[in-house]
Design a protein around this motif. Structure first.
Motif, short mmCIF file in Angstrom:
data_model
loop_
_atom_site.label_atom_id
_atom_site.label_comp_id
_atom_site.label_asym_id
_atom_site.label_seq_id
_atom_site.Cartn_x
_atom_site.Cartn_y
_atom_site.Cartn_z
N UNK A 76 0.86 -1.19 0.00
CA UNK A 76 0.00 0.00 0.00
C UNK A 76 0.89 1.24 0.00
N UNK A 77 0.96 1.96 -1.12
CA UNK A 77 1.82 3.15 -1.15
C UNK A 77 1.19 4.30 -0.35
N UNK A 78 2.02 5.15 0.23
CA UNK A 78 1.50 6.31 0.96
C UNK A 78 2.38 7.53 0.69
N UNK A 79 1.75 8.70 0.68
CA UNK A 79 2.50 9.96 0.56
C UNK A 79 3.00 10.43 1.92
N UNK A 80 2.46 9.85 2.98
CA UNK A 80 2.80 10.32 4.32
C UNK A 80 4.20 9.85 4.72
N UNK A 81 4.81 10.57 5.61
CA UNK A 81 6.09 10.14 6.18
C UNK A 81 5.81 9.00 7.15
N UNK A 82 6.51 7.89 6.97
CA UNK A 82 6.36 6.77 7.92
C UNK A 82 7.36 7.00 9.04
N UNK A 83 6.88 7.25 10.22
CA UNK A 83 7.77 7.64 11.31
C UNK A 83 7.31 6.98 12.60
N UNK A 84 8.24 6.73 13.52
CA UNK A 84 7.80 6.25 14.82
C UNK A 84 6.89 7.29 15.47
N UNK A 85 6.06 6.87 16.40
CA UNK A 85 5.18 7.80 17.09
C UNK A 85 5.98 8.86 17.83
N UNK A 86 5.39 10.05 17.93
CA UNK A 86 6.06 11.16 18.59
C UNK A 86 5.61 11.25 20.05
N UNK A 87 6.49 11.76 20.89
CA UNK A 87 6.17 11.86 22.32
C UNK A 87 6.13 13.32 22.74
N UNK A 88 5.08 13.69 23.44
CA UNK A 88 4.89 15.05 23.95
C UNK A 88 5.00 14.98 25.47
N UNK A 89 6.03 15.60 26.03
CA UNK A 89 6.31 15.45 27.46
C UNK A 89 5.57 16.45 28.34
N UNK A 90 4.82 17.37 27.72
CA UNK A 90 4.15 18.37 28.57
C UNK A 90 3.00 19.06 27.83
N UNK A 91 1.77 18.82 28.29
CA UNK A 91 0.60 19.49 27.70
C UNK A 91 -0.50 19.57 28.74
N UNK A 92 -1.38 20.56 28.57
CA UNK A 92 -2.56 20.72 29.43
C UNK A 92 -3.78 20.47 28.55
#
Ligand code: GUN
Ligand code: ZN
Length: 343
Positions: free
Chosen positions: A56-72
């Motif tokens: 299945x081709x995709x235009x999206x960047x295949x990347x590991x999940x991102x981590x956000x260390x601080x949000x409200x």
């Protein structure tokens, strides 16, 4: 099984020693029937090794999940509303919005928006402040139950210097936090983590910090999160409120709140003693550059923190921050390697 084929940022589990800019232009990830990525590599090799799969081709960047260390999560709907510096903004915008979370239906609706926007930005691991209402913590974890995000979150603890509907006495907030730890910490096969969350020093009496410390001693696998030395006015206020403490971090240190598993957001206006203590204790700094810019808080010298051995992670700081996208935060962060390129 499907092979998703596209531009791939490979990741072997640790960044140490890896080229941070490595990209496989024609890569592929193998996704099993449970939706788990079980292999990755360059597309030709992957197709040869896994011939019985649908590509299945995709235009999206295949990347590991991102981590956000601080949000409200409670600040999702006030993203982009700035009034003066940190302390003015908290009073004029943040606290009135957080009062609305007394309504569990409101909390649940905003939790849904927040998690949708995290997912849309590619974030799969998020560390979050709820509000001072226990139902606001339940709303976030309950909303995350049918998703796949790793969520670390906790009840905001405040017992002074905020509107009275947001204040809870130390013993009561200890009891409420304990009930939430029992309900959520380690739930969903460890996907959920509870964060003991004294908001920051100005909204804490020593009794409240002691309640947070007791919770952490009794539940040491929880995270402890708070804010540290974000603005100069805040630092001056902390000096007046805690005249016996050697500095801002010293307020937390005397209660045993500086150690591995502690996340201090911002840490901009810190002394050499504080930087040394953060490193020695194995504490983490959440660097939130978009928030620091829009609130005019100052520049966090990340290179100094890293050189001292402090672990630094990135945070969106929604809603002081301008975006849910950790890629955008990284683009603005101090201390991130930059590719030198000649055209
Ligand atoms: N310091 C204490 N509370 C907050 C908050 O909600 N946002 C930011 N950016 N700093 C804080
Ligand atoms: Zn924050």
């Amino acid at each position: 099984m499907i092979l998703q084929r596209g531009r791939l940022r490979p990741f072997s589990g640790t960044l140490t020693g890896e080229d941070p800019f490595r990209v496989i232009e024609d890569g592929a990830v193998l996704i099993d029937d449970d939706g788990e990525v079980v292999d990755h590599g360059d597309a030709r090799t992957m197709i040869a090794v896994h011939p019985d799969t649908t590509v299945v081709p995709t235009d999206a960047l295949l990347t590991p999940g991102l981590a956000d260390a601080h949000a409200h999560y409670s600040q999702t709907r006030i993203l982009g509303t700035y009034v003066g510096g940190l302390l003015e903004w908290l009073e004029a915008v943040v606290f009135p919005e957080e009062v609305r979370f007394a309504d569990p239906a409101y909390a649940r609706a905003v939790a849904r928006e927040f998690l949708d926007r995290c997912e849309a930005a590619g974030t799969t691991d998020v560390t979050v402040y709820a509000t001072s209402h226990p139902a606001s913590v339940d709303a976030l974890f309950a909303e995350a139950q049918d998703r796949t995000l790793r969520v670390t979150a906790g009840l905001v603890m405040m017992d002074r210097n905020a509107p009275s509907p947001l204040l809870t006495a130390a013993q009561e907030v200890y009891d409420e936090s304990l009930a939430l730890i029992r309900r959520w910490h380690g739930a969903q096969d460890g996907r959920f983590t509870y964060a003991i969350t004294p908001r920051f020093a100005p909204t804490s009496t020593p009794a409240l910090l002691e309640a947070a410390a007791a919770l952490w001693r009794e539940h040491p696998t929880c995270i402890m999160q708070t804010h540290l030395a974000e603005s100069e006015a805040e630092v001056a206020w902390v000096r007046r409120l805690f005249p016996d403490a050697p500095d801002y971090l010293g307020v937390f240190e005397r209660h045993g709140l500086v150690g591995p598993g502690a996340i201090f957001a911002h840490a901009i206006h810190v002394s050499d003693r504080e930087v040394g203590l953060l490193a020695e204790a194995g504490a983490t700094v959440a660097h939130c550059p978009t928030a620091n810019r829009v609130l005019g808080s100052g520049r966090c010298d990340v290179a100094r923190l890293l050189a001292a051995g402090v672990e630094v992670r990135l945070g969106t700081d929604v809603g002081a921050g301008t975006t849910f996208d950790i890629m955008e935060v990284a683009a603005e962060a101090e201390g991130v390697p930059r590719r030198r390129r000649s055209f």
